[in-house]
Design a protein around this motif. Structure first.
Motif, PDB file in Angstrom:
ATOM      1  N   ASP A   1      63.389  -2.701 -51.021  1.00 15.00           N
ATOM      2  CA  ASP A   1      62.722  -3.935 -50.588  1.00 15.00           C
ATOM      3  C   ASP A   1      63.584  -5.156 -50.809  1.00 15.00           C
ATOM      4  O   ASP A   1      63.692  -6.028 -49.954  1.00 15.00           O
ATOM      5  N   THR A   2      64.199  -5.221 -51.989  1.00 15.02           N
ATOM      6  CA  THR A   2      65.021  -6.383 -52.284  1.00 15.02           C
ATOM      7  C   THR A   2      66.203  -6.464 -51.327  1.00 15.02           C
ATOM      8  O   THR A   2      66.623  -7.548 -50.946  1.00 15.02           O
ATOM      9  N   CYS A   3      66.713  -5.316 -50.908  1.00 20.12           N
ATOM     10  CA  CYS A   3      67.812  -5.321 -49.951  1.00 20.12           C
ATOM     11  C   CYS A   3      67.401  -5.985 -48.647  1.00 20.12           C
ATOM     12  O   CYS A   3      68.179  -6.688 -48.025  1.00 20.12           O
ATOM     13  N   GLN A   4      66.170  -5.757 -48.243  1.00 16.57           N
ATOM     14  CA  GLN A   4      65.705  -6.408 -47.018  1.00 16.57           C
ATOM     15  C   GLN A   4      65.726  -7.916 -47.185  1.00 16.57           C
ATOM     16  O   GLN A   4      66.024  -8.644 -46.251  1.00 16.57           O
ATOM     17  N   LEU A   5      65.427  -8.366 -48.392  1.00 20.38           N
ATOM     18  CA  LEU A   5      65.428  -9.813 -48.635  1.00 20.38           C
ATOM     19  C   LEU A   5      66.840 -10.383 -48.672  1.00 20.38           C
ATOM     20  O   LEU A   5      67.039 -11.583 -48.659  1.00 20.38           O
ATOM     21  N   MET A   6      67.849  -9.515 -48.754  1.00 20.38           N
ATOM     22  CA  MET A   6      69.236  -9.968 -48.693  1.00 20.38           C
ATOM     23  C   MET A   6      69.721 -10.002 -47.245  1.00 20.38           C
ATOM     24  O   MET A   6      70.880 -10.270 -46.993  1.00 20.38           O
ATOM     25  N   GLY A   7      68.849  -9.658 -46.329  1.00 21.83           N
ATOM     26  CA  GLY A   7      69.276  -9.629 -44.932  1.00 21.83           C
ATOM     27  C   GLY A   7      69.959  -8.332 -44.557  1.00 21.83           C
ATOM     28  O   GLY A   7      70.672  -8.267 -43.561  1.00 21.83           O
ATOM     29  N   ILE A   8      69.752  -7.291 -45.361  1.00 17.58           N
ATOM     30  CA  ILE A   8      70.366  -6.002 -45.056  1.00 17.58           C
ATOM     31  C   ILE A   8      69.429  -5.207 -44.154  1.00 17.58           C
ATOM     32  O   ILE A   8      68.249  -5.066 -44.468  1.00 17.58           O
ATOM     33  N   ASP A   9      69.949  -4.715 -43.042  1.00 17.53           N
ATOM     34  CA  ASP A   9      69.158  -3.869 -42.154  1.00 17.53           C
ATOM     35  C   ASP A   9      69.175  -2.458 -42.752  1.00 17.53           C
ATOM     36  O   ASP A   9      70.127  -1.706 -42.588  1.00 17.53           O
TER      37      ASP A   9
ATOM     38  N   LEU B   1      74.267  -3.234 -60.799  1.00 16.87           N
ATOM     39  CA  LEU B   1      75.451  -3.775 -60.125  1.00 16.87           C
ATOM     40  C   LEU B   1      75.895  -5.006 -60.915  1.00 16.87           C
ATOM     41  O   LEU B   1      75.107  -5.596 -61.655  1.00 16.87           O
TER      42      LEU B   1
ATOM     43  N   LYS C   1      78.675  -1.589 -50.886  1.00 13.99           N
ATOM     44  CA  LYS C   1      77.829  -2.231 -51.894  1.00 13.99           C
ATOM     45  C   LYS C   1      76.374  -2.193 -51.461  1.00 13.99           C
ATOM     46  O   LYS C   1      75.473  -1.996 -52.278  1.00 13.99           O
ATOM     47  N   ALA C   2      76.150  -2.378 -50.157  1.00 13.60           N
ATOM     48  CA  ALA C   2      74.775  -2.340 -49.661  1.00 13.60           C
ATOM     49  C   ALA C   2      74.169  -0.951 -49.873  1.00 13.60           C
ATOM     50  O   ALA C   2      73.010  -0.832 -50.246  1.00 13.60           O
TER      51      ALA C   2
ATOM     52  N   VAL D   1      65.972 -13.378 -42.674  1.00 17.34           N
ATOM     53  CA  VAL D   1      67.020 -13.827 -43.594  1.00 17.34           C
ATOM     54  C   VAL D   1      68.171 -14.453 -42.807  1.00 17.34           C
ATOM     55  O   VAL D   1      68.665 -15.527 -43.155  1.00 17.34           O
TER      56      VAL D   1
ATOM     57  N   ASP E   1      67.089  -0.475 -54.916  1.00 18.03           N
ATOM     58  CA  ASP E   1      65.873  -1.217 -54.582  1.00 18.03           C
ATOM     59  C   ASP E   1      65.871  -1.584 -53.103  1.00 18.03           C
ATOM     60  O   ASP E   1      66.540  -2.510 -52.683  1.00 18.03           O
TER      61      ASP E   1
ATOM     62  N   ALA F   1      73.156  -0.671 -53.373  1.00 18.65           N
ATOM     63  CA  ALA F   1      72.008  -1.536 -53.638  1.00 18.65           C
ATOM     64  C   ALA F   1      70.726  -0.914 -53.093  1.00 18.65           C
ATOM     65  O   ALA F   1      69.684  -0.973 -53.737  1.00 18.65           O
TER      66      ALA F   1
ATOM     67  N   LEU G   1      76.059  -9.487 -52.360  1.00 15.09           N
ATOM     68  CA  LEU G   1      75.022  -8.909 -51.505  1.00 15.09           C
ATOM     69  C   LEU G   1      74.116  -9.993 -50.932  1.00 15.09           C
ATOM     70  O   LEU G   1      73.602  -9.848 -49.828  1.00 15.09           O
TER      71      LEU G   1
ATOM     72  N   MET H   1      81.439  -4.429 -48.227  1.00 14.83           N
ATOM     73  CA  MET H   1      80.061  -4.905 -48.275  1.00 14.83           C
ATOM     74  C   MET H   1      79.085  -3.778 -47.903  1.00 14.83           C
ATOM     75  O   MET H   1      78.001  -3.687 -48.453  1.00 14.83           O
ATOM     76  N   TYR H   2      79.492  -2.931 -46.954  1.00 11.12           N
ATOM     77  CA  TYR H   2      78.602  -1.840 -46.566  1.00 11.12           C
ATOM     78  C   TYR H   2      78.407  -0.858 -47.724  1.00 11.12           C
ATOM     79  O   TYR H   2      77.314  -0.363 -47.968  1.00 11.12           O
TER      80      TYR H   2
ATOM     81  N   HIS I   1      65.239  -8.584 -42.241  1.00  4.49           N
ATOM     82  CA  HIS I   1      66.646  -8.992 -42.242  1.00  4.49           C
ATOM     83  C   HIS I   1      66.943 -10.039 -41.178  1.00  4.49           C
ATOM     84  O   HIS I   1      67.825 -10.869 -41.361  1.00  4.49           O
TER      85      HIS I   1
ATOM     86  N   PHE J   1      75.239 -10.902 -47.553  1.00  4.44           N
ATOM     87  CA  PHE J   1      75.515  -9.743 -46.705  1.00  4.44           C
ATOM     88  C   PHE J   1      75.607 -10.108 -45.231  1.00  4.44           C
ATOM     89  O   PHE J   1      76.395  -9.543 -44.486  1.00  4.44           O
ATOM     90  N   THR J   2      74.791 -11.080 -44.816  1.00  9.29           N
ATOM     91  CA  THR J   2      74.760 -11.431 -43.388  1.00  9.29           C
ATOM     92  C   THR J   2      76.016 -12.190 -42.961  1.00  9.29           C
ATOM     93  O   THR J   2      76.239 -12.413 -41.774  1.00  9.29           O
TER      94      THR J   2
ATOM     95  N   PHE K   1      69.744  -6.583 -58.917  1.00  9.43           N
ATOM     96  CA  PHE K   1      70.211  -5.199 -59.002  1.00  9.43           C
ATOM     97  C   PHE K   1      70.819  -5.019 -60.393  1.00  9.43           C
ATOM     98  O   PHE K   1      71.933  -5.451 -60.659  1.00  9.43           O
TER      99      PHE K   1
END
Lengths: 239, 297
Positions: free
Chosen positions: B179-187, A95, B169-170, A78, B177, B173, A103, B166-167, A75, A106-107, A92
């Motif tokens: 792994d894909t969440c990590q690619l969205m910049g989600i911790d 969703l 939705k995260a 990203v 999935d 998400a 999403l 957003m939280y 993250h 998100f950042t 997703f």
């Protein structure tokens, strides 16, 4: 040449005892489109996953804008502006299209900017705008690829890592996707690292390329050189 | 009518506990057996808080509401702490290991409270009018009306949080999935911690409300409601948050009406619930709002 925006040095990645990458090095300049070619299992996807830190490198380094990012969390990478669009789009499915895009940003903590970016992605991919309330899983393959790319663009990436964007798509749609990649690169100066099975389409788009074989770089050169090289023509272009 | 109201009230407690159960399952595929004990801890923390502040501000609604908010915060943090020390190191281990860890956490929690409370029933004393009044044929007390309104308000807030922020939705998400969440910049770890906070806070709120409703609390009160919340989560479709609320309300109604059937007295209430669980597991294992078949524990 100026300082590269993304640089890999002797990068090694292992799955248990098996080496997937055996010390690869590459330098990518800002604004370039670089393609990474190779057969199945050569380590193309592993390279991208190691850059985005989904897999931890066992040796070597990844540097972005002069800063080492090898062991940062995915993250954090990203947030710095390196975005990975994974193989098989990985949207997703349960969703909505709009939630998928949100999403992607998100950042971002500013809702107004988020709305502007949404509008811009809808401008680039009008079909996503028309279907924003539908579930991601109801989109066609090409539309899912657009969604995956649109989602990546929500962060305004500096470097975009694209893994097999043409996979499983009809030739006409592949052309469409490739045009959009070119447009993203031209309009925003986004640096692109493109992994492709479809070497023909990739070499038409890219300025430079690397060829990967069982975890090692066996050749590199301009797209023009590569598309004329006999061994490449034989192995990947099938002519 | 009376049964409808009672069912919805008890059902809303189940629903609040089931939300946390279901969220945690959705996000890290753990059946958190300690969740019922979090509800019990919520009830005891609320009682401790009330006994501390009641000499100064009494034990009426203001003290109760303040106590509920503070307890939700503290128990939410306890949930995050448990997650950090007990579950997070196990996230990459086989699923059975983390399940056993949850059982251990449950035992630690209720044994601790058993020691501290000397294993006795404790009266949950509040100074709230218990006078009843009639609304048509419906006999109500002030307490019951406030409790049901509070429970539904919490569920509504939860629903808005999950669908609009957003939280939220995260969280959904990550359940789909990681792994894909990590690619969205989600911790991802931060969101998992947040999930435990929210789930534990809601269970704590339900615990206090149950304390007010029943008038006594006990260190083992979390066990049965943990199972009921699990049942509610399964009925609604485990991992799906609106499903947990729906499942909880439905279960409450089933119990309220089921015990009205001749020859089935209230002592058969639990048998009734779990018979329903078994029926659901046989005929509709994905629950009411559940989607496609996926891997289950």
């Amino acid at each position: 040449m100026s300082e590269p925006i993304l640089s890999l040095k002797n990068l090694e990645t292992r799955y248990g005892q098996i080496y997937a990458l055996r010390g690869i090095s590459m330098d990518i300049q800002e604004g370039e489109i670089v393609t990474l070619l190779g057969a199945n299992g050569a380590g193309k996807s592993t390279t991208l996953k190691t850059i985005s830190s989904l897999i931890t490198a066992s040796a070597g380094s990844v540097t972005f804008n002069g800063r080492e990012i090898t062991h940062l969390h995915p993250h954090t990478i990203v947030e710095m502006g390196v975005i990975h669009v994974p193989e098989g789009r990985m949207i997703f499915k349960e969703l909505t299209v709009k939630e998928n895009l949100e999403l992607g940003s998100f950042t971002l903590h500013d809702n107004d900017i988020r709305k502007q970016r949404l509008e811009r992605v809808y401008g680039l991919f009008p079909v996503l705008g028309e279907r924003q309330q539908q579930m991601g899983g109801f989109l066609s393959g090409g539309e899912q690829q657009m969604l995956a790319m649109g989602r990546a663009l929500m962060t305004e990436p500096k470097v975009l890592l694209l893994d097999e964007p043409s996979m499983g798509l009809a030739p006409l749609i592949v052309n469409n996707i490739m045009d959009i990649i070119r447009q993203i690169n031209k309009d925003h100066g986004t640096t692109i690292l493109l992994v492709e099975q479809n070497a023909k389409a990739a070499l038409k788009l890219a300025t430079r390329g690397y060829v990967l074989e069982t975890g090692e770089i066996v050749m590199e050169g301009s797209a023009e050189e590569l598309s004329k090289d006999e061994s490449i023509v034989k192995a990947y272009l099938g002519e | 009518m009376q049964q409808l109201f009672n069912g919805l009230l008890i059902g809303s407690f189940y629903g609040l506990v089931a939300i946390g159960y279901s969220m945690v399952y959705g996000i890290i595929k753990l059946l958190n057996f300690a969740h019922g004990d979090i509800y019990m801890i919520g009830a005891f923390s609320g009682l401790v808080f009330l006994s501390i502040v009641s000499p100064y501000i009494g034990a009426g609604w203001p003290a109760l509401i303040l106590g509920m908010l503070i307890t939700m915060l503290l128990v939410g943090l306890l949930g995050v702490f448990i997650q950090r020390v007990a579950y997070r190191p196990m996230l990459k281990a086989p699923r059975l290991s983390i399940l056993i860890t949850a059982l251990a956490v449950s035992m630690i929690l209720y044994n601790t409270v058993m020691l501290l409370s000397a294993g006795r029933y404790r009266a949950f004393n509040v100074e709230i009018s218990s006078e009843s009044f009639y609304l048509g044929a419906l006999r109500l007390t002030e307490t019951r009306v406030v409790l049901i309104v509070a429970a539904f308000a919490l569920m509504f807030i939860m629903h808005m949080f999950i669908t609009k922020t957003m939280y939220g939705k995260a969280m959904r998400a990550i359940a789909l999935d990681r792994d894909t969440c990590q690619l969205m910049g989600i911790d991802v770890y931060k969101i998992i911690a947040l999930t435990f906070f929210v789930g534990s806070a809601l269970a704590a709120a339900a615990g206090i409300m149950a304390g007010v409703y029943y008038g006594t609390i006990h260190f083992y009160m979390g066990f049965l409601i943990g199972l009921k919340a699990f049942t509610a989560a399964v009925i609604g479709g485990i991992g799906i948050i609106p499903g947990a609320m729906l499942g909880g309300l439905l279960l409450g109604l089933l119990e309220a009406f089921g015990t009205q059937i001749p020859f089935i007295g209230t002592q058969w209430k639990d048998v009734f619930s779990f018979a329903f669980l078994i029926l659901f597991l046989i005929f509709k294992p994905n629950g009411l709002l559940g989607r496609s078949e996926s891997e289950r524990m």
